[in-house]
Design a protein around this motif. Structure first.
Motif, PDB file in Angstrom:
ATOM      1  N   MET A   1     -23.493 -48.639 -28.809  1.00 48.62           N
ATOM      2  CA  MET A   1     -22.156 -48.880 -28.520  1.00 48.62           C
ATOM      3  C   MET A   1     -21.370 -47.915 -28.639  1.00 48.62           C
ATOM      4  O   MET A   1     -21.079 -46.671 -27.737  1.00 48.62           O
ATOM      5  N   VAL A   2     -20.827 -47.973 -26.829  1.00 49.65           N
ATOM      6  CA  VAL A   2     -19.704 -47.078 -26.208  1.00 49.65           C
ATOM      7  C   VAL A   2     -18.919 -47.676 -25.872  1.00 49.65           C
ATOM      8  O   VAL A   2     -18.426 -48.751 -25.705  1.00 49.65           O
ATOM      9  N   SER A   3     -17.688 -46.330 -25.989  1.00 52.23           N
ATOM     10  CA  SER A   3     -16.124 -46.540 -26.218  1.00 52.23           C
ATOM     11  C   SER A   3     -16.099 -45.991 -25.227  1.00 52.23           C
ATOM     12  O   SER A   3     -15.996 -44.577 -25.552  1.00 52.23           O
ATOM     13  N   GLU A   4     -15.207 -46.654 -24.273  1.00 48.59           N
ATOM     14  CA  GLU A   4     -14.207 -45.011 -23.344  1.00 48.59           C
ATOM     15  C   GLU A   4     -13.446 -45.953 -22.962  1.00 48.59           C
ATOM     16  O   GLU A   4     -13.443 -46.679 -22.561  1.00 48.59           O
ATOM     17  N   VAL A   5     -11.912 -45.132 -22.665  1.00 43.88           N
ATOM     18  CA  VAL A   5     -10.814 -45.546 -21.985  1.00 43.88           C
ATOM     19  C   VAL A   5     -10.047 -44.733 -20.698  1.00 43.88           C
ATOM     20  O   VAL A   5     -10.773 -43.207 -20.920  1.00 43.88           O
ATOM     21  N   VAL A   6     -10.322 -44.839 -19.786  1.00 41.20           N
ATOM     22  CA  VAL A   6     -10.440 -44.226 -18.254  1.00 41.20           C
ATOM     23  C   VAL A   6      -9.534 -44.548 -17.629  1.00 41.20           C
ATOM     24  O   VAL A   6      -9.442 -46.378 -17.607  1.00 41.20           O
ATOM     25  N   PRO A   7      -8.820 -44.890 -16.435  1.00 41.73           N
ATOM     26  CA  PRO A   7      -8.186 -45.126 -15.572  1.00 41.73           C
ATOM     27  C   PRO A   7      -9.606 -45.907 -14.436  1.00 41.73           C
ATOM     28  O   PRO A   7     -10.045 -45.630 -14.591  1.00 41.73           O
ATOM     29  N   ARG A  14     -17.554 -44.496 -14.389  1.00 43.73           N
ATOM     30  CA  ARG A  14     -18.088 -44.055 -16.282  1.00 43.73           C
ATOM     31  C   ARG A  14     -18.921 -45.137 -16.852  1.00 43.73           C
ATOM     32  O   ARG A  14     -19.954 -44.393 -17.284  1.00 43.73           O
ATOM     33  N   ALA A  15     -18.625 -46.317 -15.964  1.00 39.63           N
ATOM     34  CA  ALA A  15     -19.829 -46.904 -16.721  1.00 39.63           C
ATOM     35  C   ALA A  15     -21.286 -47.105 -16.157  1.00 39.63           C
ATOM     36  O   ALA A  15     -21.873 -47.408 -16.950  1.00 39.63           O
TER      37      ALA A  15
END
Length: 83
Positions: A1-7, A14-15
């Motif tokens: 599972m991947v979770s990251e908030v980026v601009p 990042r994806a």
């Protein structure tokens, strides 16, 4: 599972990084994890936890464990970007 908030302008980069890390991981381990996640959506919590333990053991035989240890010992790791 991947979770990251980026601009938004960093999203594709990042994806793609996350996809590479997942693709470079042992296939059986990823398959077991995905089965556990999808099953958890379909059954009661207690059953999901019990089944997750079984699913995440897929690909966790002695040879797969040794391969993971060898990768780690060889310095092969995802390059996490510092913020």
């Amino acid at each position: 599972m991947v979770s990251e908030v980026v601009p938004r302008d960093e999203l594709r980069e990042r994806a793609a990084w996350a996809a590479r890390v997942i693709a470079d991981s042992p296939a059986l381990a990823i398959q077991g994890t995905m089965r556990a996640i999808w099953t958890a959506l379909e059954v009661p919590r207690s059953q999901a936890v019990a089944m997750a333990n079984l699913f995440t053991r897929i690909g966790s035989d002695a040879a797969a464990f040794q391969a993971g240890q060898d990768r780690f010992a060889g310095g092969e790791r995802p390059q996490w970007r510092k913020r």
